[in-house]
Write an enzyme that holds these catalytic residues in place. Sequence first.
Site, mmCIF file in Angstrom:
data_model
loop_
_atom_site.group_PDB
_atom_site.id
_atom_site.type_symbol
_atom_site.label_atom_id
_atom_site.label_comp_id
_atom_site.label_asym_id
_atom_site.label_seq_id
_atom_site.Cartn_x
_atom_site.Cartn_y
_atom_site.Cartn_z
ATOM 1 N N SER A 281 0.851 -1.194 0.000
ATOM 2 C CA SER A 281 0.000 0.000 0.000
ATOM 3 C C SER A 281 0.881 1.236 0.000
ATOM 4 C CB SER A 281 -0.868 0.033 1.250
ATOM 5 O OG SER A 281 -0.084 0.403 2.371
ATOM 6 N N ASP A 282 0.406 2.318 -0.570
ATOM 7 C CA ASP A 282 1.121 3.576 -0.344
ATOM 8 C C ASP A 282 1.036 3.849 1.161
ATOM 9 O OD1 ASP A 282 2.534 5.915 -0.602
ATOM 10 O OD2 ASP A 282 1.408 6.611 -2.343
ATOM 11 N N CYS A 283 1.957 4.681 1.649
ATOM 12 C CA CYS A 283 2.163 4.717 3.101
ATOM 13 C C CYS A 283 1.021 5.432 3.815
ATOM 14 C CB CYS A 283 3.525 5.300 3.382
ATOM 15 S SG CYS A 283 4.791 4.262 2.599
ATOM 16 N N GLY A 285 -1.948 4.203 3.187
ATOM 17 C CA GLY A 285 -2.997 4.009 2.194
ATOM 18 C C GLY A 285 -4.166 3.151 2.672
#
Length: 757
Positions: A281-283, A285
């Site tokens: 996941s994006d951080c 996210g």
Amino acid sequence: MIQIHLLLLWMSRISVYAQSSNYPDCQSGPLAQFPICDQSLPSRLRAADIVSQMTTAEKITQMATTAAAIPRLGIPKYQWWSEALHGVAYAPGVTFDGDLPAATSFAAPINLGASFNTRLIYRVANAISTEARAFNNEGQAGLTFFTPNINIFRDPRWGRGQETPGEDPFLTSQYVYALINGLQRGEDDRYLKMAANCKHFDAYDLDQWNGTDRFHFNALVSNQDLVETYLPPFETCIRDVRVASIMCSFNAINGVPACANKFLIDTIARKSFYFDGFVISDCGGIDTIMYDHNFTSTVEDTVAAALLAGTDLDCGTFYQRYAQQALDNKTIVESDIDRALERTYNALIRLGWFDPPEQQFYRHLNKNHVNTVKTQQLALDSAQESIVLLKNVNNALPLNINELKNKKIALIGPTANATILMQSNYYGRAPYLIDPVLGFKSITAGTSIDIEFAYGCAISGTDESDFTAAIELASVADVVIFFGGLDQSIEAEGCDRSSIALPRIQYDLLKRIEDVVQSPIHVVIMSGSGIDLTFVRDSSLYGSLIWMGYPGQAGGLAIANAIFGEYNPAGRLPITFYPASYVDEVSMTDMQMRPSATNPGRTYKFYTGKAVYDFGTGLSYTTFVYSWNDQLTSFSYSIDLLMKDNYDEKHVLTVLLQVNVTNTGAVAGDDVVLAYILPPQLKRNGQTPPIKQLFGFKRIHLNVNETGQVFFPLEISAILTVAHDGSKWLHPGIYHILIGQTLMRSIELQGKSARWS
Ligand SMILES: *[C@@H]1O[C@H](CO)[C@@H](O)[C@H](O)[C@H]1NC(C)=O
Ligand SMILES: *[C@@H]1O[C@H](CO)[C@@H](O)[C@H](O)[C@H]1NC(C)=O
Ligand SMILES: *[C@@H]1O[C@H](CO)[C@@H](O)[C@H](O)[C@H]1NC(C)=O
Ligand SMILES: *[C@@H]1O[C@H](CO)[C@@H](O)[C@H](O)[C@H]1NC(C)=O
Ligand SMILES: *[C@@H]1O[C@H](CO)[C@@H](O)[C@H](O)[C@H]1NC(C)=O
Ligand SMILES: *[C@@H]1O[C@H](CO)[C@@H](O)[C@H](O)[C@H]1NC(C)=O
């Protein structure tokens, strides 16, 4: 393939390698007897074994980028988050100190796009992965890097466009192919050299604009734009060059947050593109699924939404905090966790994490492989090859060093002494940063040329207190070079632009300088995106204009070399430079590429207005002439026959496009030959076709009077039309092939329209 001489070299130097606590011990540790340590087994089986040995609580500690140690099993802690966008960069997993205080800082990705040189991109990537491995061996970086950013630079306001190679899906695909090869593959084909990560999947190219931010943004994307524009770089990254991981983005796509988007992650990436790596996941996210997108209302459902969509690893702590609750609540079952961990551990196994260091070439890279004479030259090459000469009236450039004896050259403006600014974003500590002032001084050392610097003003703001000194210097100088542009206060992660004009203070300073100069002004711009420089383009008070992106550690030397003709520029714009009014004509939240009543169209493929500088623009100090290397003028194909040959989208039409390029000028130089297809300009079902579309490019070096040949295979994919529903078609009509700006040839497709896929 491991190179034998290198193998012998390092084997001869091995004494005893202490088993560092950064790696599991498969020789004498608790795992030694288990299948995880059996190198003869496929990595997937080894991964299944290690996961099967963990308790549920232990598994949950491994679901995040900051993964705890499991001492019972001899598994050390691991930080998944390292960065290396254009050189090993600051990140939670990276430190610069001790034996490795710095890493080579190459030009930004937007520059690599401007170089149109896949060989350069590969070499840079290969140097980065070598340095990354040295950092890992010293315990100063991980093996998993959240790079590259391959989103399409769709809107000139985007603050992170600088992280990408530009606006064109074909160019971006070529970039990612060369880049991932250089990052992941190297001297020893038994192991991944590093695990790269193609991000952000998908349709992420808005950070913070007019009250909309990336955490809440719901990108409405048609199938047509998805298939034609937003997916192709990911398809190349996943299917063709087999990246180890991808990152789902913060935004939602058509109502579904990217990290909970089963259609994108599972149906597209895994099933259509055969992705076999892990999804991160994006951080933060996963949190945004619930707290920003309101897509879920309980933490248990949020864990399930992300994990079941296929998001395997959480850059954050959501899984660590709530996975047990989700298990208890039965929104997930333990095998969902196992599947995710088997994917992430598979990457560590392929990176050699569990294997003895003695047998691994990459484990022996060290400080002697970082910041070498070669990488210093490569950093300079990356800066030079991306310099784009946009204007050069009456050969205002290059400056002739011999004709400037006892003359004064004024370097004026806020990027004349740029240092960290040249490193764009996602940068590390560079071994050195050569600013333009230093570059000019070193190139003129030993001559009687006087190089003077005046700052003039900051990148933006209203402080004019340095104007006077700058204007005075401009009035007495024989040559005035203005260094302007942007920095991370204007365009950055979390910060899109609202204006694409030159910051007002720089414009005002230039207007004052115009009044006093003795000769036409030269302008050099550092920026990661386009700026409306119409006034520089059109005024005879300006002799030349150069755009140089963000050039990295050697930027000042690169620009000095180019301005004095030691290097002949050949970069091309990888983006369209729009007029300032563009920002009033289309909302940044409008994802549509094609023109509409509220959108003048995006990128060179669809923009209906008049660009300030077109995609692909770039001059040279020499001239090149193109001609076909055969007498043929036109070709025709039957759609019926093409359909019968329908076995592979990469199928190359038998037309062989061979172009002779001759350097007809007075100096040697590179040329970038661009090949476009111009489809019939006919609306089908209301859909505007692209004006033109790049399908090939080659950068070649030619001496004076030398002729070189370039070949462009024309693949079926270049002549397919993407319909509104995302289906691909072969339509009859005349397709023109354009080489550069003038050389043209046509091919005709005959018969009835047919659906290709
Ligand atoms: C999401 O819910 C919060 C309250 O939980 C609310 O403040 C916010 O406006 C909602 N956002 C959207 C996009 O519906
Ligand atoms: C899961 O949690 C919800 C409330 O958040 C509850 O209604 C439901 O009964 C729980 N299910 C199980 C199987 O525990
Ligand atoms: C550039 O020069 C200005 C004026 O002397 C100074 O304020 C600024 O800090 C310098 N920038 C760098 C990066 O050294
Ligand atoms: C910015 O947002 C405001 C209110 O949400 C809207 O009225 C305005 O048109 C937007 N600006 C642009 C340039 O779209
Ligand atoms: C193209 O270049 C090649 C090699 O330099 C040469 O043999 C050939 O005659 C050239 N073709 C034309 C049409 O000029
Ligand atoms: C290039 O060709 C021209 C015309 O044939 C000739 O006059 C010139 O000397 C040549 N230059 C070089 C460097 O070979």
